[in-house]
Design a protein around this motif. Structure first.
Motif, PDB file in Angstrom:
ATOM      1  N   GLN A  16      -3.896 -11.286 -18.132  1.00  0.00           N
ATOM      2  CA  GLN A  16      -5.177 -10.567 -18.162  1.00  0.00           C
ATOM      3  C   GLN A  16      -6.060 -11.038 -19.318  1.00  0.00           C
ATOM      4  O   GLN A  16      -7.280 -10.989 -19.218  1.00  0.00           O
ATOM      5  N   ARG A  17      -5.438 -11.525 -20.378  1.00  0.00           N
ATOM      6  CA  ARG A  17      -6.194 -12.034 -21.536  1.00  0.00           C
ATOM      7  C   ARG A  17      -6.557 -13.511 -21.381  1.00  0.00           C
ATOM      8  O   ARG A  17      -7.154 -14.095 -22.280  1.00  0.00           O
ATOM      9  N   GLY A  18      -6.151 -14.114 -20.271  1.00  0.00           N
ATOM     10  CA  GLY A  18      -6.459 -15.526 -20.041  1.00  0.00           C
ATOM     11  C   GLY A  18      -5.542 -16.482 -20.769  1.00  0.00           C
ATOM     12  O   GLY A  18      -5.817 -17.678 -20.843  1.00  0.00           O
ATOM     13  N   LYS A  19      -4.436 -15.984 -21.286  1.00  0.00           N
ATOM     14  CA  LYS A  19      -3.466 -16.825 -22.003  1.00  0.00           C
ATOM     15  C   LYS A  19      -2.372 -17.247 -21.015  1.00  0.00           C
ATOM     16  O   LYS A  19      -1.242 -16.759 -21.053  1.00  0.00           O
ATOM     17  N   TYR A  20      -2.755 -18.168 -20.138  1.00  0.00           N
ATOM     18  CA  TYR A  20      -1.907 -18.523 -19.005  1.00  0.00           C
ATOM     19  C   TYR A  20      -0.630 -19.239 -19.399  1.00  0.00           C
ATOM     20  O   TYR A  20       0.426 -18.981 -18.825  1.00  0.00           O
ATOM     21  N   SER A  21      -0.682 -20.121 -20.385  1.00  0.00           N
ATOM     22  CA  SER A  21       0.529 -20.840 -20.806  1.00  0.00           C
ATOM     23  C   SER A  21       1.552 -19.877 -21.389  1.00  0.00           C
ATOM     24  O   SER A  21       2.752 -19.967 -21.086  1.00  0.00           O
ATOM     25  N   ALA A  22       1.085 -18.953 -22.219  1.00  0.00           N
ATOM     26  CA  ALA A  22       1.994 -17.964 -22.805  1.00  0.00           C
ATOM     27  C   ALA A  22       2.549 -17.043 -21.717  1.00  0.00           C
ATOM     28  O   ALA A  22       3.732 -16.669 -21.745  1.00  0.00           O
ATOM     29  N   ALA A  23       1.716 -16.688 -20.741  1.00  0.00           N
ATOM     30  CA  ALA A  23       2.173 -15.851 -19.629  1.00  0.00           C
ATOM     31  C   ALA A  23       3.241 -16.589 -18.827  1.00  0.00           C
ATOM     32  O   ALA A  23       4.256 -15.990 -18.433  1.00  0.00           O
ATOM     33  N   ILE A  24       3.030 -17.882 -18.593  1.00  0.00           N
ATOM     34  CA  ILE A  24       4.019 -18.696 -17.873  1.00  0.00           C
ATOM     35  C   ILE A  24       5.367 -18.635 -18.597  1.00  0.00           C
ATOM     36  O   ILE A  24       6.410 -18.462 -17.971  1.00  0.00           O
ATOM     37  N   ASP A  25       5.332 -18.737 -19.932  1.00  0.00           N
ATOM     38  CA  ASP A  25       6.576 -18.682 -20.716  1.00  0.00           C
ATOM     39  C   ASP A  25       7.276 -17.339 -20.535  1.00  0.00           C
ATOM     40  O   ASP A  25       8.497 -17.287 -20.347  1.00  0.00           O
ATOM     41  N   ALA A  26       6.514 -16.241 -20.582  1.00  0.00           N
ATOM     42  CA  ALA A  26       7.103 -14.909 -20.420  1.00  0.00           C
ATOM     43  C   ALA A  26       7.699 -14.747 -19.020  1.00  0.00           C
ATOM     44  O   ALA A  26       8.829 -14.251 -18.868  1.00  0.00           O
ATOM     45  N   TYR A  27       6.938 -15.167 -18.004  1.00  0.00           N
ATOM     46  CA  TYR A  27       7.446 -15.063 -16.634  1.00  0.00           C
ATOM     47  C   TYR A  27       8.696 -15.928 -16.438  1.00  0.00           C
ATOM     48  O   TYR A  27       9.640 -15.535 -15.761  1.00  0.00           O
ATOM     49  N   THR A  28       8.700 -17.108 -17.044  1.00  0.00           N
ATOM     50  CA  THR A  28       9.846 -18.015 -16.922  1.00  0.00           C
ATOM     51  C   THR A  28      11.102 -17.365 -17.500  1.00  0.00           C
ATOM     52  O   THR A  28      12.181 -17.455 -16.905  1.00  0.00           O
ATOM     53  N   GLU A  29      10.953 -16.688 -18.650  1.00  0.00           N
ATOM     54  CA  GLU A  29      12.106 -15.998 -19.235  1.00  0.00           C
ATOM     55  C   GLU A  29      12.597 -14.884 -18.312  1.00  0.00           C
ATOM     56  O   GLU A  29      13.806 -14.711 -18.133  1.00  0.00           O
ATOM     57  N   ALA A  30      11.663 -14.145 -17.719  1.00  0.00           N
ATOM     58  CA  ALA A  30      12.042 -13.071 -16.790  1.00  0.00           C
ATOM     59  C   ALA A  30      12.767 -13.650 -15.573  1.00  0.00           C
ATOM     60  O   ALA A  30      13.768 -13.092 -15.110  1.00  0.00           O
ATOM     61  N   ILE A  31      12.276 -14.780 -15.071  1.00  0.00           N
ATOM     62  CA  ILE A  31      12.888 -15.437 -13.908  1.00  0.00           C
ATOM     63  C   ILE A  31      14.294 -15.936 -14.259  1.00  0.00           C
ATOM     64  O   ILE A  31      15.217 -15.840 -13.446  1.00  0.00           O
ATOM     65  N   THR A  32      14.457 -16.446 -15.475  1.00  0.00           N
ATOM     66  CA  THR A  32      15.768 -16.924 -15.919  1.00  0.00           C
ATOM     67  C   THR A  32      16.786 -15.781 -15.895  1.00  0.00           C
ATOM     68  O   THR A  32      17.931 -15.966 -15.486  1.00  0.00           O
ATOM     69  N   MET A  33      16.325 -14.586 -16.284  1.00  0.00           N
ATOM     70  CA  MET A  33      17.221 -13.424 -16.297  1.00  0.00           C
ATOM     71  C   MET A  33      17.482 -12.879 -14.884  1.00  0.00           C
ATOM     72  O   MET A  33      18.574 -12.395 -14.606  1.00  0.00           O
ATOM     73  N   CYS A  34      16.454 -12.924 -14.034  1.00  0.00           N
ATOM     74  CA  CYS A  34      16.557 -12.386 -12.665  1.00  0.00           C
ATOM     75  C   CYS A  34      15.970 -13.407 -11.687  1.00  0.00           C
ATOM     76  O   CYS A  34      14.833 -13.272 -11.242  1.00  0.00           O
ATOM     77  N   PRO A  35      16.739 -14.450 -11.355  1.00  0.00           N
ATOM     78  CA  PRO A  35      16.191 -15.567 -10.562  1.00  0.00           C
ATOM     79  C   PRO A  35      15.721 -15.221  -9.152  1.00  0.00           C
ATOM     80  O   PRO A  35      14.946 -15.963  -8.580  1.00  0.00           O
ATOM     81  N   ARG A  36      16.153 -14.089  -8.597  1.00  0.00           N
ATOM     82  CA  ARG A  36      15.744 -13.730  -7.233  1.00  0.00           C
ATOM     83  C   ARG A  36      14.677 -12.637  -7.230  1.00  0.00           C
ATOM     84  O   ARG A  36      14.368 -12.055  -6.194  1.00  0.00           O
ATOM     85  N   TRP A  37      14.098 -12.364  -8.393  1.00  0.00           N
ATOM     86  CA  TRP A  37      13.040 -11.358  -8.518  1.00  0.00           C
ATOM     87  C   TRP A  37      11.703 -12.046  -8.239  1.00  0.00           C
ATOM     88  O   TRP A  37      11.243 -12.873  -9.008  1.00  0.00           O
ATOM     89  N   ILE A  38      11.091 -11.696  -7.133  1.00  0.00           N
ATOM     90  CA  ILE A  38       9.923 -12.432  -6.639  1.00  0.00           C
ATOM     91  C   ILE A  38       8.651 -12.203  -7.478  1.00  0.00           C
ATOM     92  O   ILE A  38       7.827 -13.109  -7.606  1.00  0.00           O
ATOM     93  N   LEU A  39       8.487 -11.024  -8.048  1.00  0.00           N
ATOM     94  CA  LEU A  39       7.223 -10.725  -8.759  1.00  0.00           C
ATOM     95  C   LEU A  39       6.891 -11.698  -9.891  1.00  0.00           C
ATOM     96  O   LEU A  39       5.778 -12.224  -9.933  1.00  0.00           O
ATOM     97  N   PRO A  40       7.818 -11.967 -10.812  1.00  0.00           N
ATOM     98  CA  PRO A  40       7.446 -12.927 -11.866  1.00  0.00           C
ATOM     99  C   PRO A  40       7.249 -14.349 -11.333  1.00  0.00           C
ATOM    100  O   PRO A  40       6.484 -15.119 -11.911  1.00  0.00           O
ATOM    101  N   ILE A  41       7.899 -14.676 -10.226  1.00  0.00           N
ATOM    102  CA  ILE A  41       7.717 -16.013  -9.627  1.00  0.00           C
ATOM    103  C   ILE A  41       6.284 -16.124  -9.092  1.00  0.00           C
ATOM    104  O   ILE A  41       5.591 -17.116  -9.343  1.00  0.00           O
ATOM    105  N   ILE A  42       5.836 -15.103  -8.363  1.00  0.00           N
ATOM    106  CA  ILE A  42       4.466 -15.085  -7.830  1.00  0.00           C
ATOM    107  C   ILE A  42       3.461 -15.075  -8.979  1.00  0.00           C
ATOM    108  O   ILE A  42       2.451 -15.799  -8.946  1.00  0.00           O
ATOM    109  N   ASN A  43       3.736 -14.265  -9.997  1.00  0.00           N
ATOM    110  CA  ASN A  43       2.810 -14.181 -11.132  1.00  0.00           C
ATOM    111  C   ASN A  43       2.715 -15.509 -11.872  1.00  0.00           C
ATOM    112  O   ASN A  43       1.633 -15.911 -12.307  1.00  0.00           O
TER     113      ASN A  43
END
Length: 130
Positions: A16-43
């Protein structure tokens, strides 16, 4: 997990703040913890879309579609990435699926999908008309 949920939340705030690279990093960590969780993958795919990293958009959408074939956003963004790759007939097919699923669930993004589908069909027609 609660930590993955927190990471997704951080990613959402960063997006929402336009910090897309940092958001990608956060989503990637979430995906690493829950690889079949679709929401962070879509985000994460949405962040890649904002950065016009179409290969990464495609990769995340394919991963999301392995989890849920009927994901409207994954089908839609995969269609967009295929338009970028000039694969207009594949893009049309993917966007048609997105539109079908959007209509079935009365999703609000039907107009947006329809516009991109029309664009893909027009671009395909332009190529074939030459």
């Amino acid at each position: 997990t609660a930590v993955a949920e927190q990471l997704k939340g951080q990613g959402n705030v960063l997006y929402q703040r336009g910090k897309y690279s940092a958001a990608i990093d956060a989503y990637t960590e979430a995906i690493t913890m829950c690889p079949r969780w679709i929401l962070p993958i879509i985000n994460r795919a949405l962040c890649h879309r904002k950065k016009k990293n179409w290969g990464d958009v495609r990769q995340d959408c394919v991963k999301a579609l392995d989890i849920d074939r009927q994901s409207i956003k994954a089908n839609y963004m995969l269609g967009l990435s295929l338009i970028f790759d000039k694969k207009y007939s594949e893009a049309s097919a993917r966007l048609t699926k997105a539109l079908e699923y959007a209509r079935a669930s009365e999703a609000t993004m039907q107009d947006e999908i329809w516009r991109e589908l029309a664009r893909a069909k027009y671009l395909q027609w332009e190529v074939e008309a030459v």
